[in-house]
Motif scaffolding. Structure first.
Motif, PDB file in Angstrom:
ATOM      1  N   GLU A   1      -3.611   5.156   9.331  1.00 50.88           N
ATOM      2  CA  GLU A   1      -3.784   4.650  10.699  1.00 50.88           C
ATOM      3  C   GLU A   1      -5.156   4.004  10.876  1.00 50.88           C
ATOM      4  OE1 GLU A   1      -0.442   7.617  12.570  1.00 50.88           O
ATOM      5  OE2 GLU A   1      -2.505   7.881  13.273  1.00 50.88           O
ATOM      6  N   GLU A   2      -6.171   4.603  10.242  1.00 48.60           N
ATOM      7  CA  GLU A   2      -7.515   4.020  10.361  1.00 48.60           C
ATOM      8  C   GLU A   2      -7.577   2.672   9.646  1.00 48.60           C
ATOM      9  OE1 GLU A   2      -9.869   8.243  10.682  1.00 48.60           O
ATOM     10  OE2 GLU A   2     -10.104   7.059   8.841  1.00 48.60           O
ATOM     11  N   ARG A   3      -6.919   2.583   8.508  1.00 48.59           N
ATOM     12  CA  ARG A   3      -6.969   1.363   7.694  1.00 48.59           C
ATOM     13  C   ARG A   3      -6.212   0.206   8.340  1.00 48.59           C
ATOM     14  NH1 ARG A   3      -6.522  -0.059   1.584  1.00 48.59           N
ATOM     15  NH2 ARG A   3      -7.830   1.729   1.236  1.00 48.59           N
ATOM     16  N   PHE A   4      -5.013   0.518   8.894  1.00 48.44           N
ATOM     17  CA  PHE A   4      -4.166  -0.579   9.380  1.00 48.44           C
ATOM     18  C   PHE A   4      -4.028  -0.627  10.913  1.00 48.44           C
ATOM     19  CE2 PHE A   4      -2.497   0.386   5.052  1.00 48.44           C
ATOM     20  CZ  PHE A   4      -2.872  -0.810   4.460  1.00 48.44           C
ATOM     21  N   GLY A   5      -4.576   0.372  11.591  1.00 46.42           N
ATOM     22  CA  GLY A   5      -4.541   0.352  13.058  1.00 46.42           C
ATOM     23  C   GLY A   5      -3.150   0.548  13.641  1.00 46.42           C
ATOM     24  N   ILE A   6      -2.228   1.139  12.868  1.00 47.11           N
ATOM     25  CA  ILE A   6      -0.880   1.410  13.388  1.00 47.11           C
ATOM     26  C   ILE A   6      -0.448   2.805  12.953  1.00 47.11           C
ATOM     27  CG2 ILE A   6       0.162  -0.902  13.633  1.00 47.11           C
ATOM     28  CD1 ILE A   6       1.121  -0.587  10.756  1.00 47.11           C
ATOM     29  N   SER A   7       0.540   3.332  13.661  1.00 45.37           N
ATOM     30  CA  SER A   7       0.984   4.687  13.320  1.00 45.37           C
ATOM     31  C   SER A   7       2.036   4.621  12.213  1.00 45.37           C
ATOM     32  CB  SER A   7       1.552   5.337  14.590  1.00 45.37           C
ATOM     33  OG  SER A   7       2.732   6.040  14.291  1.00 45.37           O
ATOM     34  N   PHE A   8       1.892   5.483  11.206  1.00 43.46           N
ATOM     35  CA  PHE A   8       2.834   5.501  10.084  1.00 43.46           C
ATOM     36  C   PHE A   8       4.234   5.838  10.588  1.00 43.46           C
ATOM     37  CE2 PHE A   8       5.186   7.322   6.592  1.00 43.46           C
ATOM     38  CZ  PHE A   8       4.870   6.504   5.519  1.00 43.46           C
TER      39      PHE A   8
ATOM     40  N   TYR B   1       0.841  -1.204   0.000  1.00 41.69           N
ATOM     41  CA  TYR B   1       0.000   0.000   0.000  1.00 41.69           C
ATOM     42  C   TYR B   1       0.878   1.257   0.000  1.00 41.69           C
ATOM     43  CZ  TYR B   1      -3.308   3.457   1.930  1.00 41.69           C
ATOM     44  OH  TYR B   1      -4.067   4.570   2.133  1.00 41.69           O
ATOM     45  N   VAL B   2       1.889   1.256   0.871  1.00 40.98           N
ATOM     46  CA  VAL B   2       2.771   2.430   0.982  1.00 40.98           C
ATOM     47  C   VAL B   2       3.556   2.637  -0.318  1.00 40.98           C
ATOM     48  CG1 VAL B   2       4.814   3.324   2.196  1.00 40.98           C
ATOM     49  CG2 VAL B   2       2.928   2.335   3.490  1.00 40.98           C
ATOM     50  N   MET B   3       4.062   1.539  -0.869  1.00 37.99           N
ATOM     51  CA  MET B   3       4.842   1.629  -2.110  1.00 37.99           C
ATOM     52  C   MET B   3       4.019   2.233  -3.246  1.00 37.99           C
ATOM     53  SD  MET B   3       7.318  -1.506  -3.070  1.00 37.99           S
ATOM     54  CE  MET B   3       6.334  -2.730  -2.312  1.00 37.99           C
ATOM     55  N   LEU B   4       2.783   1.757  -3.376  1.00 39.69           N
ATOM     56  CA  LEU B   4       1.951   2.250  -4.490  1.00 39.69           C
ATOM     57  C   LEU B   4       1.522   3.695  -4.245  1.00 39.69           C
ATOM     58  CD1 LEU B   4      -0.175  -0.954  -5.191  1.00 39.69           C
ATOM     59  CD2 LEU B   4       1.482   0.090  -6.721  1.00 39.69           C
ATOM     60  N   ARG B   5       1.109   3.996  -3.001  1.00 40.59           N
ATOM     61  CA  ARG B   5       0.648   5.369  -2.718  1.00 40.59           C
ATOM     62  C   ARG B   5       1.760   6.390  -2.887  1.00 40.59           C
ATOM     63  NH1 ARG B   5      -4.956   6.025  -1.070  1.00 40.59           N
ATOM     64  NH2 ARG B   5      -5.680   3.969  -1.661  1.00 40.59           N
ATOM     65  N   LEU B   6       2.987   5.975  -2.537  1.00 40.31           N
ATOM     66  CA  LEU B   6       4.088   6.952  -2.637  1.00 40.31           C
ATOM     67  C   LEU B   6       4.511   7.201  -4.083  1.00 40.31           C
ATOM     68  CD1 LEU B   6       6.332   6.305   0.499  1.00 40.31           C
ATOM     69  CD2 LEU B   6       4.942   8.309   0.002  1.00 40.31           C
TER      70      LEU B   6
ATOM     71  N   ALA C   1      -0.509  14.356   4.526  1.00 38.17           N
ATOM     72  CA  ALA C   1      -0.003  13.167   3.815  1.00 38.17           C
ATOM     73  C   ALA C   1       1.500  13.304   3.571  1.00 38.17           C
ATOM     74  CB  ALA C   1      -0.721  13.004   2.483  1.00 38.17           C
ATOM     75  N   TYR C   2       2.217  12.174   3.656  1.00 33.26           N
ATOM     76  CA  TYR C   2       3.621  12.148   3.269  1.00 33.26           C
ATOM     77  C   TYR C   2       3.713  11.868   1.774  1.00 33.26           C
ATOM     78  CZ  TYR C   2       5.168  11.958   8.130  1.00 33.26           C
ATOM     79  OH  TYR C   2       5.423  12.247   9.434  1.00 33.26           O
TER      80      TYR C   2
ATOM     81  N   LYS D   1      -3.651   9.836   8.494  1.00 35.75           N
ATOM     82  CA  LYS D   1      -4.851   9.463   9.261  1.00 35.75           C
ATOM     83  C   LYS D   1      -5.530   8.245   8.617  1.00 35.75           C
ATOM     84  CE  LYS D   1      -8.737  11.794  11.455  1.00 35.75           C
ATOM     85  NZ  LYS D   1      -9.952  11.765  10.651  1.00 35.75           N
ATOM     86  N   GLU D   2      -5.647   8.314   7.290  1.00 34.88           N
ATOM     87  CA  GLU D   2      -6.284   7.206   6.571  1.00 34.88           C
ATOM     88  C   GLU D   2      -5.483   5.905   6.776  1.00 34.88           C
ATOM     89  OE1 GLU D   2      -7.259   8.369   2.462  1.00 34.88           O
ATOM     90  OE2 GLU D   2      -6.986   6.248   1.983  1.00 34.88           O
TER      91      GLU D   2
END
Ligand code: SF4
Length: 381
Positions: free
Chosen positions: A330-337, A313-318, A359-360, A327-328
């Motif tokens: 953290e809500e999706r995966f329940g962990i802090s980026f 997810y991170v690879m594609l979004r970046l 967003a980063y 925020k999205e």
């Protein structure tokens, strides 16, 4: 449920370009192409039965060289799609076109059969470059193709260019960019030449004088600056669009939205699974003619673990300028980026990543080395 995308692979080209490792075959006899189109239509019918409830909002004819097909052949495929799927009223229907294959009749007919976006593969405005790349067209051919498409009323045109070509200097590449901008296309894609195995360029790689990394960086940064000034928004590493003109189809790839691929080597991402078909037109046709689905190749031997899914997810979004919304995430995966990707802070401090609107995202200089940064960030969790 979000709209479904359809990707139709047309694996035929007039001749193989010197740098290309896509699955495509030299031009076949007419009967060969007809046989392939019949197989595609059988496949579309088969998949349509499974996904009849889904709304299709993008169709993309890619290749290969889809514009090699006659209008009747494209129309036959489109008819099969309309027959088997429900297309939204504003469905984005794109065809990739090679300037050496477009005619006035094709340009006019594209519009009348519902194609509303054309992606032209130009690569360079220098005829010397085009010859060296093994392209079948000149810059004049491109100009004529653009004129034909615009006169036919196609008002959403994308142009592909390449940089880091052998012997190319930044000013040469920027000249290509400027000459393309004179046409004011709605969308521009700019790809860095990579020397891939199984290409002519790979065989002669030792004789090619490629720009070094500093020159490539200069090309990329100048490109980003230039297009920004010309009113293009960079929305992905290699993609730039006028407002409202992002490629809806390609966004599905980066947002992991559902799409179905048709044809050998075509990829699909549907209902949480990813697969492709083998790079064999014979296998593809034989399976369908025998009433069977083409054999699927799963993209991973085992389903992705939760951690792998998060990293993907991170690879594609970046890849996107919108980046990863914290925020999205953290809500999706329940962990802090921030606590998962600790090295991110260092790249933010050094100007490779920035935080905007929660967003980063990579900055242009971060995009240039994004592969390196991603592997560093993801390896160090
Ligand atoms: S036209 Fe496109 S797909 Fe065909 S060989 Fe050239 S680069 Fe590859």
């Amino acid at each position: 449920m979000k709209g479904l995308g359809l990707y139709i692979h047309i694996p035929f080209c007039v001749k193989k370009c010197n740098y290309c490792d896509f699955y495509s075959l030299g031009c076949m006899a007419y009967e060969g192409i007809e046989r392939y189109i019949n197989s595609l239509c059988l496949h579309i019918d088969m998949e349509g039965k499974k996904y009849s409830k889904r709304q299709v909002d993008t169709v993309f004819f890619g290749g290969g060289t889809p514009s090699i097909l006659s209008v009747e052949q494209i129309e036959k495929i489109l008819n099969a799609i309309h027959h088997s799927f429900h297309l939204t009223k504003d469905c984005e229907i794109t065809i990739e076109a090679n300037p050496g294959t477009l005619t006035e009749e094709k340009a006019k007919s594209y519009k009348s059969i519902g194609i509303n976006r054309v992606s032209i593969g130009l690569q360079s405005a220098s005829d010397n470059d085009l010859k060296m790349l093994g392209r079948i067209h000149t810059f004049e051919d491109f100009k004529e193709s653009y004129r034909l498409l615009s006169s036919a009323g196609i008002d959403n045109i994308s142009v592909d260019v390449m940089y880091a070509l052998p012997n190319q200097k930044t000013e040469d590449f920027i000249e290509t960019v400027d000459r393309v901008c004179e046409f004011s296309p709605e969308h521009i894609s700019a790809y860095c030449l990579k020397i891939e195995e199984n290409t002519l360029f790979y065989k002669i790689r030792d004789t090619l004088s490629l720009p070094d990394e500093d020159e490539q960086y200069k090309m990329y940064i100048t490109l980003c600056d230039r297009l920004k000034k010309m009113g293009y928004e960079q929305y992905e590493i290699s993609n730039f669009a006028k407002p409202g003109k992002k490629s809806t189809h390609n966004m599905k790839y980066w947002l992991s939205r559902d799409y179905l691929g048709f044809g050998p080597a075509a990829h699909s991402c549907i209902d949480g699974g990813r697969y492709s078909y083998s790079e064999s037109i014979e296998e593809y046709e034989k399976a369908l003619e025998g009433g069977n689905e083409p054999k699927k190749i799963a993209e991973a031997d085992t389903p992705l673990t939760k951690d792998e899914k998060i990293d993907e997810y991170v690879m594609l979004r970046l890849r996107l300028s919108d980046g990863v919304n914290v925020k999205e995430f953290e809500e999706r995966f329940g962990i802090s980026f921030d606590s998962r990707y600790k090295k991110n802070a260092m790249y933010e401090k050094n100007g490779y990543i920035c935080k905007k609107n929660g967003a980063y995202a990579f900055t242009p200089k971060g995009f240039f080395v994004s592969n390196y940064i991603l592997s560093d960030i993801l390896e160090n969790i």
